[in-house]
Design an enzyme around this catalytic site. Structure first.
Site, PDB file in Angstrom:
ATOM      1  N   ASN A  32     -18.852  49.397  59.704  1.00 58.66           N
ATOM      2  CA  ASN A  32     -19.562  48.115  59.621  1.00 58.66           C
ATOM      3  C   ASN A  32     -20.072  47.851  58.205  1.00 58.66           C
ATOM      4  OD1 ASN A  32     -21.681  49.878  59.442  1.00 58.66           O
ATOM      5  ND2 ASN A  32     -22.920  48.955  61.063  1.00 58.66           N
ATOM      6  N   GLY A  36     -21.351  52.250  54.073  1.00 56.57           N
ATOM      7  CA  GLY A  36     -20.005  52.506  53.541  1.00 56.57           C
ATOM      8  C   GLY A  36     -19.625  51.419  52.545  1.00 56.57           C
ATOM      9  N   LYS A  91     -29.230  54.002  66.960  1.00 59.94           N
ATOM     10  CA  LYS A  91     -28.230  53.357  67.822  1.00 59.94           C
ATOM     11  C   LYS A  91     -26.838  53.949  67.618  1.00 59.94           C
ATOM     12  CE  LYS A  91     -28.509  48.862  68.644  1.00 59.94           C
ATOM     13  NZ  LYS A  91     -28.703  47.404  68.371  1.00 59.94           N
ATOM     14  N   TYR A 145     -32.781  60.346  62.599  1.00 59.69           N
ATOM     15  CA  TYR A 145     -31.450  60.925  62.342  1.00 59.69           C
ATOM     16  C   TYR A 145     -31.277  62.214  63.152  1.00 59.69           C
ATOM     17  CZ  TYR A 145     -27.479  62.632  59.512  1.00 59.69           C
ATOM     18  OH  TYR A 145     -26.257  63.089  59.085  1.00 59.69           O
ATOM     19  N   ARG A 186     -29.358  61.089  47.444  1.00 59.23           N
ATOM     20  CA  ARG A 186     -29.289  62.534  47.659  1.00 59.23           C
ATOM     21  C   ARG A 186     -29.355  63.269  46.332  1.00 59.23           C
ATOM     22  NH1 ARG A 186     -25.363  62.586  52.872  1.00 59.23           N
ATOM     23  NH2 ARG A 186     -24.540  60.747  51.869  1.00 59.23           N
TER      24      ARG A 186
HETATM   25  N1  UDP Z   1     -34.441  66.072  46.173  1.00 60.07           N
HETATM   26  C1  UDP Z   1     -35.029  66.137  44.918  1.00 60.07           C
HETATM   27  N2  UDP Z   1     -34.840  65.100  44.049  1.00 60.07           N
HETATM   28  C2  UDP Z   1     -34.085  64.005  44.354  1.00 60.07           C
HETATM   29  C3  UDP Z   1     -33.474  63.947  45.640  1.00 60.07           C
HETATM   30  C4  UDP Z   1     -33.687  64.999  46.520  1.00 60.07           C
HETATM   31  O1  UDP Z   1     -35.717  67.113  44.582  1.00 60.07           O
HETATM   32  O2  UDP Z   1     -33.968  63.111  43.490  1.00 60.07           O
HETATM   33  C5  UDP Z   1     -34.632  67.200  47.098  1.00 60.07           C
HETATM   34  C6  UDP Z   1     -35.082  66.831  48.503  1.00 60.07           C
HETATM   35  O3  UDP Z   1     -36.499  66.762  48.580  1.00 60.07           O
HETATM   36  C7  UDP Z   1     -34.506  67.982  49.315  1.00 60.07           C
HETATM   37  C8  UDP Z   1     -33.235  68.353  48.562  1.00 60.07           C
HETATM   38  O4  UDP Z   1     -33.380  67.818  47.254  1.00 60.07           O
HETATM   39  O5  UDP Z   1     -35.383  69.079  49.293  1.00 60.07           O
HETATM   40  C9  UDP Z   1     -31.972  67.780  49.202  1.00 60.07           C
HETATM   41  O6  UDP Z   1     -32.195  66.414  49.434  1.00 60.07           O
HETATM   42  P1  UDP Z   1     -31.063  65.417  49.906  1.00 60.07           P
HETATM   43  O7  UDP Z   1     -31.678  64.061  49.977  1.00 60.07           O
HETATM   44  O8  UDP Z   1     -29.867  65.570  49.064  1.00 60.07           O
HETATM   45  O9  UDP Z   1     -30.619  65.879  51.369  1.00 60.07           O
HETATM   46  P2  UDP Z   1     -31.325  66.708  52.552  1.00 60.07           P
HETATM   47  O10 UDP Z   1     -30.816  68.075  52.395  1.00 60.07           O
HETATM   48  O11 UDP Z   1     -32.822  66.648  52.428  1.00 60.07           O
HETATM   49  O12 UDP Z   1     -30.829  66.015  53.755  1.00 60.07           O
END
Ligand code: UDP
Length: 311
Positions: A32, A36, A91, A145, A186
């Site tokens: 959707n 993506g 959802k 999630y 991420r």
């Molecule tokens: N993190 C960070 N700086 C960023 C983004 C993420 O230090 O700019 C940390 C976040 O708090 C987590 C880890 O990196 O501890 C991985 O985060 P991500 O969002 O990649 O995925 P998660 O494993 O939490 O789903």
């Protein structure tokens, strides 16, 4: 085979389409496009094996003709995405999975659920084997999630047990590589983009929390093997080499040659303190283990982002 990939325009969905087409399958790719991007499939625009359908799988899914397999990857998957889209995330994990399973049952198709290491929550067992039930806060911000995916796993097992559907569940650990969005949120994409732009690298908390990063090609190989010759029990796919977030920041700075500083920012609520897959099962069942070391995977990902952000 004729396969349906939901979430086909996402980071993992698009790499999966590439691999399935290379294996000679025909693919119906569905998305959707809330998280993506059509650009992820642009190189396949004239590929005769791919048919793209823009559709939200949280509503009834209609795919005319035979379907031999369904790989259900549709979902926001970055913490910032599922915080922005909490209800669509719930959802798609619940209704979307139910619709995809219903379609698999109607077509007699094999079904693979893309689940997540988030089902383990902030784990009290380390590393995490599939037998661990997890430590999840159902009402925290990540609950949308985590619980959606836990429900999706329960629903998949119910279709397996009650309808005798041929199913797979892959628990995907942190994965990185080309086609992550620069503002995906991420850690790997954030750090690389920040380093290339000369902006500060934002370490959340003190950076002592750990993650184990799998290069996308390794992950896709594991998933394809699971789909082809796995069984119904959940299977971790990820790279067991564990790093602190601060170590990752240092690697990214070294590999980009960036002089960006590292700054600390508040730790998100319920951020897991450790995460590392136990991949004993995947090794035994699939003869699979990751091949691409972090440094090599980061080099390839940095090259991708260099082209994208023009540095
Ligand atoms: N993190 C960070 N700086 C960023 C983004 C993420 O230090 O700019 C940390 C976040 O708090 C987590 C880890 O990196 O501890 C991985 O985060 P991500 O969002 O990649 O995925 P998660 O494993 O939490 O789903």
């Amino acid at each position: 085979m004729r396969l349906l990939v939901t979430g086909a325009a996402g980071f993992l969905g698009s790499h999966l389409c590439d691999r399935l087409l290379a294996l000679g399958h025909t693919v119906v790719g569905m998305d959707n496009l809330i998280t993506g991007a059509p650009a992820n499939l642009a190189h396949l625009e004239h590929h005769r094996g791919l048919q793209f359908v823009r559709h939200d799988v949280s509503t009834f899914i209609d795919v005319p003709g035979p379907v031999d397999g369904i790989l259900h990857f549709a979902s926001p998957a970055s913490p910032i995405d599922y915080l922005e889209y909490p209800i669509p995330t719930l959802k798609v994990g619940a209704l979307g999975t139910h619709n995809a399973l219903g379609l698999a049952k109607a077509k007699g198709a094999r079904f693979l659920l893309a689940s997540t290491s988030e089902v383990y929550g902030d784990p009290l067992v380390h590393p995490q084997p599939e037998s661990y039930w997890g430590n999840v806060n159902p009402v925290g911000p990540r609950g949308v999630y985590d619980e959606a995916k836990r429900f999706a796993e329960a629903m998949t097992m119910a279709y397996h047990r009650y309808h005798r559907l041929d199913t797979r569940i892959v628990r995907i650990f942190n994965t990185y590589g080309p086609r992550m969005r620069p503002r995906d949120g991420r850690v790997v994409s954030n750090f690389i983009v920040q380093a290339l732009k000369g902006e500060p690298l934002t370490v959340y908390g003190d950076g002592s929390q750990t993650r184990s990063f799998c290069y996308v090609d390794d992950l896709i190989e594991g998933i394809v093997r699971l789909f082809e010759r796995g069984d119904a029990d959940p299977t971790n796919i990820g790279n067991p080499r564990e790093f602190t977030v601060r170590q990752l920041a240092d690697r990214v700075l070294a590999l980009t040659g960036s002089r960006s500083p590292i700054v600390e920012r508040p730790l998100p609520v319920d951020d897991p303190k450790v995460r590392q897959p136990d991949i004993t099962r995947a090794k035994r069942l699939l003869g699979w283990e990751p091949q691409v070391p972090l440094e090599e995977g980061l080099r390839r990902t940095i090259a991708y982002f260099r082209d994208l952000v023009g540095r």
